[in-house]
Design an enzyme around this catalytic site. Structure first.
Site, mmCIF file in Angstrom:
data_model
loop_
_atom_site.group_PDB
_atom_site.id
_atom_site.type_symbol
_atom_site.label_atom_id
_atom_site.label_comp_id
_atom_site.label_asym_id
_atom_site.label_seq_id
_atom_site.Cartn_x
_atom_site.Cartn_y
_atom_site.Cartn_z
ATOM 1 N N GLU A 1 -3.248 -7.888 -28.922
ATOM 2 C CA GLU A 1 -3.942 -9.045 -28.339
ATOM 3 C C GLU A 1 -5.333 -8.623 -27.913
ATOM 4 O O GLU A 1 -5.520 -7.577 -27.282
ATOM 5 C CB GLU A 1 -3.241 -9.584 -27.079
ATOM 6 N N GLU B 1 3.931 -6.690 -22.562
ATOM 7 C CA GLU B 1 3.330 -6.499 -21.243
ATOM 8 C C GLU B 1 4.346 -6.453 -20.095
ATOM 9 O O GLU B 1 4.361 -7.342 -19.234
ATOM 10 C CB GLU B 1 2.297 -7.597 -20.971
HETATM 11 C C1 FCB Z 1 -1.759 -11.810 -21.982
HETATM 12 C C2 FCB Z 1 -0.501 -12.492 -22.465
HETATM 13 C C3 FCB Z 1 -0.749 -13.663 -23.374
HETATM 14 C C4 FCB Z 1 -1.940 -14.481 -22.926
HETATM 15 C C5 FCB Z 1 -3.133 -13.594 -22.696
HETATM 16 C C6 FCB Z 1 -4.385 -14.332 -22.304
HETATM 17 O O1 FCB Z 1 -1.510 -11.178 -20.777
HETATM 18 O O2 FCB Z 1 0.323 -11.583 -23.153
HETATM 19 O O3 FCB Z 1 0.432 -14.417 -23.438
HETATM 20 O O4 FCB Z 1 -1.610 -15.203 -21.809
HETATM 21 O O5 FCB Z 1 -2.844 -12.635 -21.718
#
Ligand code: FCB
Length: 464
Positions: free
Chosen positions: A371, A176
């Site tokens: 994620e 990110e």
């Molecule tokens: C993302 C991050 C991760 C976590 C999630 C909820 O932006 O990569 O580390 O904090 O959000």
């Protein structure tokens, strides 16, 4: 104690191929603790946590989930979920204290043991090289706005690659970069907490340059084929209404959130409209000759992190189209749906929309969801279970959204739930729980929530 999984939402209509990669994800600073052990030096997050008011309740990652000391048990926990893969990140200040000079064997040894432990237990390791823990010394030298940091990152990446490439197939460079650049240098709510527009733009470019340099060097050094990639967080940016102002705001949001990363990565150019917007503010990406060729070095997999989609309006609450500084308004409007504990809207249909759009606009790039998950205000029952049916529903609906995108042709090859266990949620500290496994921070006891058991059963079901 036996906890039964939530019985609902195991759809028989949804199918995934047996090769589909199911996993859970974490990151170093959020779980490891042991911040001063075996030669690790402070990262920007250690520093930021000490800044009054920066992190909820003054929390920090000093102990976190104490994973550094509990790693073998945690690998057993991962194994019990029946996942194929575990995505974790490597802490740069453990491997190369201070961000310069030689590798620290004791720091590398931890990841060496972790990889061995995973492989012994039949779990495929997925390495993220940078999940936000920049060595503080590199921030003191200017941080990501400083071009040199990109070269330092590539050196560090090679230290990890040299140590682990014989056993690890997948190396992703950055997690990110939008958060590193935008939240860290523009808005200042993440480490290092700076609010400097020009430097945020410089950070974007140097993060991308660091990615390209690292991929080039790892690729040149490999003796067997690896999978290289990068993880981006993305949502959807639709106009709140069909008005010109709202369409303009949506264009800007999409440009700054998605296209300034994927256009250079895939096509070797920054989007013209955003370059023009920045120029109007007297800012430019600090591109030097050859940079865009490096940034667009081919890679193998795009990691997609998705939490929610949003709409945008070009008009603020007072009806103005420019803010106090004369900049165009780009106001997020959250869809009117149920929310998570982060107050994030639950929008699985936007997930399908995003994945199909990525497939359309950036074709030929396999994707893995690196994620996806949700925080809820979990409560442990007197019987010792966490009956988080809200999280189960979130996961079930988002996995179904991935299946729907696949049915529309999007090439998505895996899904990692965020997160394996409750952990240090950055500026929210320990107040927000994203785990499918509950962590009691007093005792470090791990308890799989009902969602974890559902996820285990879902994987078994989809693999069958
Ligand atoms: C993302 C991050 C991760 C976590 C999630 C909820 O932006 O990569 O580390 O904090 O959000």
């Amino acid at each position: 104690m036996t906890i039964s999984p939530a019985p609902h939402r195991l759809s028989t209509k949804i199918q995934f191929p047996s090769s589909f990669q199911w996993g859970v994800a974490t990151s170093s600073y959020q779980i490891e603790g042991a911040v001063a052990e075996d030669g690790r030096t402070p990262s920007i997050w250690d520093t930021f946590c000490r800044k009054p008011g920066a992190v909820h309740d003054g929390d920090n990652g000093d102990v976190a989930c104490d994973h550094y000391h509990r790693m073998p048990q945690d690998v057993q926990l991962i194994k019990s979920l029946g996942v194929d893969s575990y995505r974790f990140s490597v802490a740069w200040p453990r491997v190369q204290p201070g961000g310069r000079g030689p590798a620290n064997p004791a720091g590398l040894a931890f990841y060496d043991r972790l990889v061995d432990e995973l492989l012994t237990n039949g779990i495929d390791p997925w390495v993220t090289l940078y999940h936000w823990d920049l060595p503080q010394e590199l921030e003191d030298a200017g941080g990501w706005p400083n071009r040199d940091t990109a070269y330092r990152f590539a050196d560090y990446a090679m230290m990890v690659f040299d140590k682990l490439a014989d056993r690890v197939d997948t190396f992703t460079t950055l997690n990110e970069p939008w958060c590193s650049a935008w939240l860290g240098y523009e808005v200042g709510v993440h480490a290092p907490g700076r609010r400097e527009h020009d430097n945020a733009i410089r950070a974007v470019h140097h993060l991308l340059l660091g990615h390209g340099l690292a991929v080039q060097r790892m690729r040149a050094a490999e003796t067997t084929a690896h999978r290289f990639g990068i993880t981006l967080n993305m949502g959807t940016s639709d106009p709140a209404t069909d008005s010109q102002a709202d369409r303009e705001a949506a264009r800007r949001a999409d440009g700054m959130g998605t296209r300034i990363y994927l256009d250079p990565l895939r096509y070797g150019r920054y989007p013209d409209d955003i370059v023009a917007d920045l120029a109007a503010r007297g800012t430019a990406f600090p591109v030097q000759d050859g940079d865009l060729e490096i940034i667009s070095t081919p890679f193998d997999v795009l990691g997609v992190n998705f939490y929610f989609g949003q709409d945008f309006s070009g008009v603020d609450e007072q009806g103005r189209t420019e803010d106090d500084n004369g900049h165009p308004v780009v106001r997020s409007i959250l869809p009117d749906t149920a929310r998570t504990a982060m107050d994030w809207p639950i929008t699985p249909e936007r997930f399908t929309q995003l994945l199909v759009r990525l497939h359309r606009d950036y074709p030929g790039l396999p994707m893995v969801v690196t994620e996806n998950g949700a925080a809820f205000d979990d409560a442990m029952s007197t019987g010792g279970s966490v009956d988080d049916d809200d999280r189960t529903a979130y996961l079930a609906d988002h996995i179904a959204a991935v299946a729907a995108a696949r049915a529309e042709g999007a090439d998505i090859r895996g899904y990692f739930a965020w997160s394996l266990m409750d952990n240090f949620e950055w500026a929210y500290g320990y107040a927000k729980r994203f785990g499918i496994v509950h962590v009691d921070y007093e005792t470090q006891t791990r308890t799989p929530k009902r969602s974890a058991l559902w996820y285990r059963d879902a994987i078994a079901h989809y693999k069958a």
